[in-house]
Motif scaffolding. Structure first.
Motif, PDB file in Angstrom:
ATOM      1  N   GLN A 151       6.834  -3.394   2.799  1.00  8.36           N
ATOM      2  CA  GLN A 151       8.021  -2.534   2.845  1.00  8.36           C
ATOM      3  C   GLN A 151       7.607  -1.078   3.005  1.00  8.36           C
ATOM      4  OE1 GLN A 151       9.403  -3.683  -1.231  1.00  8.36           O
ATOM      5  NE2 GLN A 151       9.854  -1.517  -1.388  1.00  8.36           N
ATOM      6  N   ALA A 152       8.468  -0.297   3.617  1.00  4.17           N
ATOM      7  CA  ALA A 152       8.134   1.033   4.133  1.00  4.17           C
ATOM      8  C   ALA A 152       7.528   1.974   3.096  1.00  4.17           C
ATOM      9  CB  ALA A 152       9.365   1.679   4.761  1.00  4.17           C
ATOM     10  N   ASP A 153       8.084   2.062   1.893  1.00  9.44           N
ATOM     11  CA  ASP A 153       7.575   3.058   0.946  1.00  9.44           C
ATOM     12  C   ASP A 153       6.205   2.692   0.384  1.00  9.44           C
ATOM     13  OD1 ASP A 153       8.945   1.059  -0.360  1.00  9.44           O
ATOM     14  OD2 ASP A 153      10.246   2.396  -1.469  1.00  9.44           O
ATOM     15  N   PHE A 154       5.805   1.431   0.425  1.00 11.19           N
ATOM     16  CA  PHE A 154       4.429   1.073   0.097  1.00 11.19           C
ATOM     17  C   PHE A 154       3.532   1.257   1.322  1.00 11.19           C
ATOM     18  CE2 PHE A 154       6.138  -0.962  -3.669  1.00 11.19           C
ATOM     19  CZ  PHE A 154       5.127  -0.768  -4.603  1.00 11.19           C
ATOM     20  N   ASP A 155       4.054   0.944   2.498  1.00 11.77           N
ATOM     21  CA  ASP A 155       3.260   1.047   3.720  1.00 11.77           C
ATOM     22  C   ASP A 155       2.758   2.469   3.957  1.00 11.77           C
ATOM     23  OD1 ASP A 155       2.132  -0.220   6.032  1.00 11.77           O
ATOM     24  OD2 ASP A 155       3.670   0.773   7.234  1.00 11.77           O
ATOM     25  N   VAL A 156       3.593   3.477   3.690  1.00 13.94           N
ATOM     26  CA  VAL A 156       3.170   4.863   3.897  1.00 13.94           C
ATOM     27  C   VAL A 156       2.075   5.277   2.911  1.00 13.94           C
ATOM     28  CG1 VAL A 156       5.374   5.568   4.902  1.00 13.94           C
ATOM     29  CG2 VAL A 156       4.991   5.889   2.462  1.00 13.94           C
ATOM     30  N   ARG A 157       1.895   4.517   1.829  1.00  8.46           N
ATOM     31  CA  ARG A 157       0.876   4.837   0.824  1.00  8.46           C
ATOM     32  C   ARG A 157      -0.366   3.950   0.942  1.00  8.46           C
ATOM     33  NH1 ARG A 157       3.104   6.696  -4.385  1.00  8.46           N
ATOM     34  NH2 ARG A 157       0.982   7.437  -4.581  1.00  8.46           N
ATOM     35  N   LEU A 158      -0.360   3.017   1.884  1.00 11.00           N
ATOM     36  CA  LEU A 158      -1.434   2.019   1.953  1.00 11.00           C
ATOM     37  C   LEU A 158      -2.809   2.649   2.118  1.00 11.00           C
ATOM     38  CD1 LEU A 158      -2.080  -0.960   1.816  1.00 11.00           C
ATOM     39  CD2 LEU A 158      -1.734  -1.092   4.281  1.00 11.00           C
ATOM     40  N   LYS A 159      -2.966   3.613   3.002  1.00 15.64           N
ATOM     41  CA  LYS A 159      -4.275   4.253   3.186  1.00 15.64           C
ATOM     42  C   LYS A 159      -4.720   4.951   1.898  1.00 15.64           C
ATOM     43  CE  LYS A 159      -7.037   7.435   5.975  1.00 15.64           C
ATOM     44  NZ  LYS A 159      -8.154   7.163   5.119  1.00 15.64           N
ATOM     45  N   GLU A 160      -3.797   5.641   1.256  1.00 17.49           N
ATOM     46  CA  GLU A 160      -4.107   6.309  -0.014  1.00 17.49           C
ATOM     47  C   GLU A 160      -4.580   5.290  -1.047  1.00 17.49           C
ATOM     48  OE1 GLU A 160      -1.653   8.994  -3.303  1.00 17.49           O
ATOM     49  OE2 GLU A 160      -0.572   8.045  -1.644  1.00 17.49           O
ATOM     50  N   PHE A 161      -3.892   4.165  -1.143  1.00 21.72           N
ATOM     51  CA  PHE A 161      -4.296   3.110  -2.077  1.00 21.72           C
ATOM     52  C   PHE A 161      -5.649   2.530  -1.685  1.00 21.72           C
ATOM     53  CE2 PHE A 161       0.425   2.005  -3.029  1.00 21.72           C
ATOM     54  CZ  PHE A 161       0.501   3.040  -3.932  1.00 21.72           C
ATOM     55  N   ALA A 162      -5.864   2.322  -0.376  1.00 20.19           N
ATOM     56  CA  ALA A 162      -7.107   1.723   0.102  1.00 20.19           C
ATOM     57  C   ALA A 162      -8.314   2.628  -0.124  1.00 20.19           C
ATOM     58  CB  ALA A 162      -6.981   1.376   1.585  1.00 20.19           C
ATOM     59  N   ASP A 163      -8.108   3.928  -0.213  1.00 22.16           N
ATOM     60  CA  ASP A 163      -9.204   4.875  -0.402  1.00 22.16           C
ATOM     61  C   ASP A 163      -9.580   5.091  -1.872  1.00 22.16           C
ATOM     62  OD1 ASP A 163      -9.400   5.251   2.328  1.00 22.16           O
ATOM     63  OD2 ASP A 163      -8.251   7.117   2.334  1.00 22.16           O
ATOM     64  N   ALA A 164      -8.757   4.627  -2.787  1.00 21.95           N
ATOM     65  CA  ALA A 164      -8.968   4.908  -4.211  1.00 21.95           C
ATOM     66  C   ALA A 164      -9.890   3.877  -4.868  1.00 21.95           C
ATOM     67  CB  ALA A 164      -7.622   4.927  -4.930  1.00 21.95           C
ATOM     68  N   ASP A 165     -10.483   4.273  -5.982  1.00 23.64           N
ATOM     69  CA  ASP A 165     -11.320   3.384  -6.793  1.00 23.64           C
ATOM     70  C   ASP A 165     -10.422   2.680  -7.811  1.00 23.64           C
ATOM     71  OD1 ASP A 165     -13.137   2.168  -8.497  1.00 23.64           O
ATOM     72  OD2 ASP A 165     -14.020   4.032  -9.217  1.00 23.64           O
ATOM     73  N   TRP A 166     -10.378   1.362  -7.766  1.00 29.46           N
ATOM     74  CA  TRP A 166      -9.523   0.578  -8.671  1.00 29.46           C
ATOM     75  C   TRP A 166     -10.345  -0.258  -9.639  1.00 29.46           C
ATOM     76  CZ3 TRP A 166      -4.972   2.518  -8.667  1.00 29.46           C
ATOM     77  CH2 TRP A 166      -4.434   3.048  -7.497  1.00 29.46           C
ATOM     78  N   SER A 167     -11.606   0.093  -9.842  1.00 28.90           N
ATOM     79  CA  SER A 167     -12.499  -0.732 -10.655  1.00 28.90           C
ATOM     80  C   SER A 167     -12.102  -0.799 -12.136  1.00 28.90           C
ATOM     81  CB  SER A 167     -13.938  -0.260 -10.513  1.00 28.90           C
ATOM     82  OG  SER A 167     -14.064   1.095 -10.920  1.00 28.90           O
ATOM     83  N   CYS A 168     -11.260   0.082 -12.594  1.00 32.19           N
ATOM     84  CA  CYS A 168     -10.827   0.057 -13.990  1.00 32.19           C
ATOM     85  C   CYS A 168      -9.379  -0.417 -14.140  1.00 32.19           C
ATOM     86  CB  CYS A 168     -10.977   1.441 -14.617  1.00 32.19           C
ATOM     87  SG  CYS A 168     -12.702   1.928 -14.802  1.00 32.19           S
ATOM     88  N   VAL A 169      -8.822  -0.985 -13.072  1.00 34.24           N
ATOM     89  CA  VAL A 169      -7.412  -1.386 -13.103  1.00 34.24           C
ATOM     90  C   VAL A 169      -7.287  -2.878 -12.803  1.00 34.24           C
ATOM     91  CG1 VAL A 169      -5.109  -0.976 -12.138  1.00 34.24           C
ATOM     92  CG2 VAL A 169      -6.734   0.921 -12.329  1.00 34.24           C
TER      93      VAL A 169
END
Length: 175
Positions: A62-80
């Motif tokens: 969905q659009a509001d997640f899609d616009v954030r996908l690159k930002e999410f893909a670039d982040a470190d999620w090792s503690c989440v």
């Protein structure tokens, strides 16, 4: 333990599910945020993030997640640790049912995220999904289909909340 529910909804169905999860999880929920109102840093400050996202059109995020996908893909999620919930249409789009879970998980998992809340596929009638795991025996999260099975959503959300509660005992808490 810090748990956030981050959601979005074009139709209101995922918001209703997010509210129900929040009610079932009660005081475990420390943050309840629309995806437009949360930063990556806020998400990273939680041990667990439950993401409410729907699949649109033919397997699209969905659009509001899609616009954030690159930002999410670039982040470190090792503690989440992530959990997913959200809607799809298994009748009209049986080969892309809840693909949004898989799209997001592909971004989070390669950056070290862990997963809770997998749901067996047994109670669902669909053909394929990017959200499948465990040799196609489970979804990456809790799907519902308010277009075709709205009568099942409340029970599925309640069962999903109970499962998440039981799984939280095994989640590593960040310092």
């Amino acid at each position: 333990m810090k748990l956030a529910i981050v959601w979005s909804t074009p139709t209101g169905n995922t918001e209703e599910a997010a509210e129900a999860l929040k009610a079932h999880l009660g005081d475990l929920v420390t943050s309840y945020l629309h995806v437009d109102d949360v930063t990556v840093e806020q998400m990273q400050s939680h041990d667990v993030v439950l993401v409410g996202v729907s699949t649109w059109d033919i397997g699209e995020l969905q659009a509001d997640f899609d616009v954030r996908l690159k930002e999410f893909a670039d982040a470190d999620w090792s503690c989440v640790t992530f959990g997913f919930f959200g809607g799809g249409d298994a009748v009209n789009y049986p080969d892309t049912f809840v693909d949004a879970f898989g799209i997001l998980w592909e971004a989070f998992s390669v950056k070290g995220a862990r997963l809770i809340g997998k749901v067996p596929v047994d109670d669902y009638d669909f053909e394929d999904s990017r959200a499948l795991c465990d040799d196609r025996k489970s979804f990456l999260g809790l799907p519902f289909d308010d277009d075709n099975e709205p009568e099942k959503t409340a029970g599925r959300v309640e069962a999903g909340a109970a499962q998440i509660r039981s799984e939280l005992a095994g989640v590593r808490v960040s310092a």
